[in-house]
Scaffold this active site. Structure first.
Site, PDB file in Angstrom:
ATOM      1  N   ASP A 104       0.858  -1.185   0.000  1.00 56.69           N
ATOM      2  CA  ASP A 104       0.000   0.000   0.000  1.00 56.69           C
ATOM      3  C   ASP A 104       0.895   1.236   0.000  1.00 56.69           C
ATOM      4  OD1 ASP A 104      -2.430   1.463   0.216  1.00 56.69           O
ATOM      5  OD2 ASP A 104      -3.252  -0.109   1.494  1.00 56.69           O
ATOM      6  N   ASP A 209      -2.931   4.863  -2.354  1.00 56.40           N
ATOM      7  CA  ASP A 209      -3.996   5.400  -1.507  1.00 56.40           C
ATOM      8  C   ASP A 209      -4.316   6.857  -1.818  1.00 56.40           C
ATOM      9  OD1 ASP A 209      -5.601   5.071   1.121  1.00 56.40           O
ATOM     10  OD2 ASP A 209      -4.386   6.853   1.531  1.00 56.40           O
ATOM     11  N   GLU A 263      -6.491   4.230  -5.744  1.00 62.51           N
ATOM     12  CA  GLU A 263      -7.769   4.600  -5.135  1.00 62.51           C
ATOM     13  C   GLU A 263      -8.095   6.039  -5.539  1.00 62.51           C
ATOM     14  OE1 GLU A 263      -9.708   4.692  -0.672  1.00 62.51           O
ATOM     15  OE2 GLU A 263      -7.742   5.619  -0.997  1.00 62.51           O
ATOM     16  N   HIS A 339     -11.330  -2.612   3.231  1.00 60.98           N
ATOM     17  CA  HIS A 339     -11.159  -2.223   4.625  1.00 60.98           C
ATOM     18  C   HIS A 339     -11.887  -0.934   4.979  1.00 60.98           C
ATOM     19  CE1 HIS A 339      -8.298   0.165   2.416  1.00 60.98           C
ATOM     20  NE2 HIS A 339      -8.077   0.916   3.476  1.00 60.98           N
ATOM     21  N   ASP A 340     -12.373  -0.200   3.983  1.00 58.74           N
ATOM     22  CA  ASP A 340     -13.081   1.067   4.205  1.00 58.74           C
ATOM     23  C   ASP A 340     -14.590   0.947   4.018  1.00 58.74           C
ATOM     24  OD1 ASP A 340     -10.858   2.626   4.810  1.00 58.74           O
ATOM     25  OD2 ASP A 340     -10.474   3.138   2.718  1.00 58.74           O
TER      26      ASP A 340
END
Length: 568
Positions: A104, A209, A263, A339-340
């Protein structure tokens, strides 16, 4: 497609990616927190499932204000997770099982404890402009006022006053996550250097991210739209973002055979092509959010008005637009959870009466639409949302900040007023520990779990699922095998059928003279399929989530959450 019309074969198009949230995956040392050795212990499990790539959420050294997304040192491992030697052992074990590793990459912001920020707040030579520092105003009482009206995704203002530097710094997320100033070429050099460092260690790519926020407009103007956080329409997809991303690609990613998936909220299909491929900024795929916004308020995810309702025709329209309008040379990343996000079977399926059937339907969808499927840990056993009875049960700073803002604004009197809303949207649902068995603490840890387990783990767990041939886990495994075996499911063209149907989602995938038909009854009620759904007669049922699927779909009744994949 290549110039001769054949597919442009790439390993990352043919892969299935499995996302791991390290804190909640598997604890090897009994401290209640998942760790790298714990993941290594489960590599055989991942290989048995059949996945090709692991996306590892941040394991870098971090003060942990936002569960690792506030990085204090990009080249070190968080002690809770282990050591660099543990990370290297994990990489070696994954590669020994032919599983690749994505790290990440979090470079919109750092931790406020990062050396760069500490030197910047002291105005050390060369670091003064590593972050966004601004003078504010003062109110009538002489108190400092932020430089603009931008809000933070974690609630409150996006600005915090630093007493040492005597200026405000910008943080679109937590106040311990100051935004890097990408206008500064030294910052871009630092980012390229750390990317190169990890690529040289042998990783296979990055999930990047919040990258659509790295370019802020000149003058940092106020936001005007009625959206939360305030200013998001101003600071998202800023004026130099393509320059920054293309420069990073040319300096780093272009020199390696790796996967990059970025993302990017607030991205439309019309915008996406500018970011993807050699003709764009070099990214391989992006996580867009249009389908993730189908059931939330237009004002934002944490607006408690107008949430929870969604229609299948609207969802189909969004997905089909991304399937058909992205362009032949661009590629989708397919996901329903991470995860969000809340658990997919609780959000898009039925986590009670039809939990197993709807979990299998969602898996069928993910594995048969065009794009690389991303499976989040626990989806493969049909894990569900939890029930957070009290504010104190929550860990996620984004959810907690939103609740506090809503109460401060007078839109709720207490947590209890927002409990149903929180139990629909909270990110903590995805972060409850992985349910490995019906043993104490679900086999996740011998200690006290860092976040409370979902109480349904005695029934929903890996051990039980693997022992049951008809389980969600075994269905995922068979679907992954099917996708590996059927090139049409990777490269085939997508065509939507029955666009306005309220219950049925049906589509075909076609490659050369091969066609696959997918029929999904995305509802809890039985429904009859039109007699003229397709002209061709199916020659085989490739996969189905009921034992006795209709041999032909046309004119047949499909049961609640029934999913069938046919070869025509």
């Amino acid at each position: 497609m290549n110039t001769d019309g054949s597919p442009d074969h790439q390993w990352w198009k043919e892969a299935v990616v499995y996302q791991i949230y390290p804190r909640s995956f598997n604890d090897s040392d009994g401290d209640g927190v998942g760790d790298l050795q714990g993941i290594t212990e489960r590599v055989e499990y991942l290989a048995d499932l059949g996945v090709d790539v692991i996306w590892l959420c941040p394991v870098y050294d971090s003060p942990n204000a936002d569960n690792g997304y506030d990085i204090g040192d990009y080249r070190s491992i968080m002690p809770e997770f282990g050591t660099m030697a543990d990370w290297e052992a994990l990489l070696a074990e994954l590669h020994a099982h032919d599983i690749r590793l994505l790290m990440d990459l979090v470079v919109n912001h750092t931790s406020d404890e990062h050396e760069w920020f500490q030197r910047s707040r002291r105005r050390e030579d060369g670091y003064e402009d590593y972050y966004y520092w601004r003078d504010g105003d003062v109110d009538e009482d002489g108190e400092p006022v932020p430089p603009n009206n931008w809000g933070s995704f974690m609630g409150g203002s996006a600005w915090t006053y630093d007493e040492l530097r005597e200026q405000w710094y910008l943080h679109l997320f937590d106040e311990k996550q100051p935004d890097l100033n990408w206008r500064n070429p030294d910052v871009r050099d630092e980012v390229a250097s750390l990317v190169e460092w990890w690529l040289e260690k042998g990783i296979d790519g990055f999930r990047i991210d919040a990258i659509n926020y790295i370019s802020k407009p000149e003058g940092l103007p106020d936001g005007t739209a009625d959206r939360e956080p305030k200013g998001v329409e101003v600071f998202s997809h800023g004026p130099r973002i393509h320059d920054y991303l293309r420069e990073l690609y040319d300096r780093t990613f272009a020199n390696y055979d790796v996967l990059t998936v970025a993302e990017m909220s607030d991205t439309t299909v019309d915008m996406a092509g500018d970011y993807l491929g050699e003709d764009g900024d070099g990214l391989d795929m992006i996580f867009h959010f249009e389908h993730m916004d189908v059931d939330i308020s237009p004002r934002g995810r944490f607006d408690p008005d107008g949430w929870g309702e969604w229609s299948l025709p609207e969802f189909k329209e969004i997905m089909t637009r991304w399937q058909t309008e992205l362009g032949e040379d661009a590629w989708n990343a397919q996901y329903l959870g991470n995860h969000d996000q809340p658990r997919i079977v609780s959000r898009f399926g039925d986590d009670e009466e039809y939990r197993v059937e709807s979990a299998k339907l969602l898996a069928t969808f993910l594995m048969t639409v065009r794009g690389t499927p991303f499976v989040y840990q626990g989806e493969e056993i049909g894990m569900t949302n939890d029930d957070f009875e009290r504010l104190e049960d929550l860990d996620d700073p984004m959810t907690v900040g939103a609740i506090e803002d809503l109460i401060d604004a007078g839109r709720a009197d207490s947590y209890e007023d927002l409990r149903a809303f929180v139990n629909y949207v909270s990110r903590d649902h995805a972060r409850t520990p992985m349910q490995w068995s019906d043993a104490a603490n679900a086999g996740f840890t011998t200690g006290e779990p860092w976040l409370a387990l979902n109480e349904n783990y005695p029934e929903i767990n890996v051990e039980a699922a693997r022992a049951d041939e008809d389980s969600v886990w075994n269905y995922y495994r068979r679907l992954i095998d099917l996708r590996h075996d059927e090139e049409v499911l990777v490269y085939g063209e997508y065509e939507l059928l029955l666009p306005d149907h309220e219950q049925l989602y049906a589509y075909t995938r076609t490659l050369d003279d091969e066609t696959v038909l997918v029929v999904l009854n995305w509802s809890g009620e039985s429904v009859a399929v039109d007699a003229d759904l397709v002209e061709e007669s199916p020659t085989a049922v490739l996969r189905s989530n009921y034992d006795d699927a209709p041999a032909v779909p046309s004119g047949q009744e499909f049961r609640p959450y029934e999913a069938v994949v046919y070869r025509l």
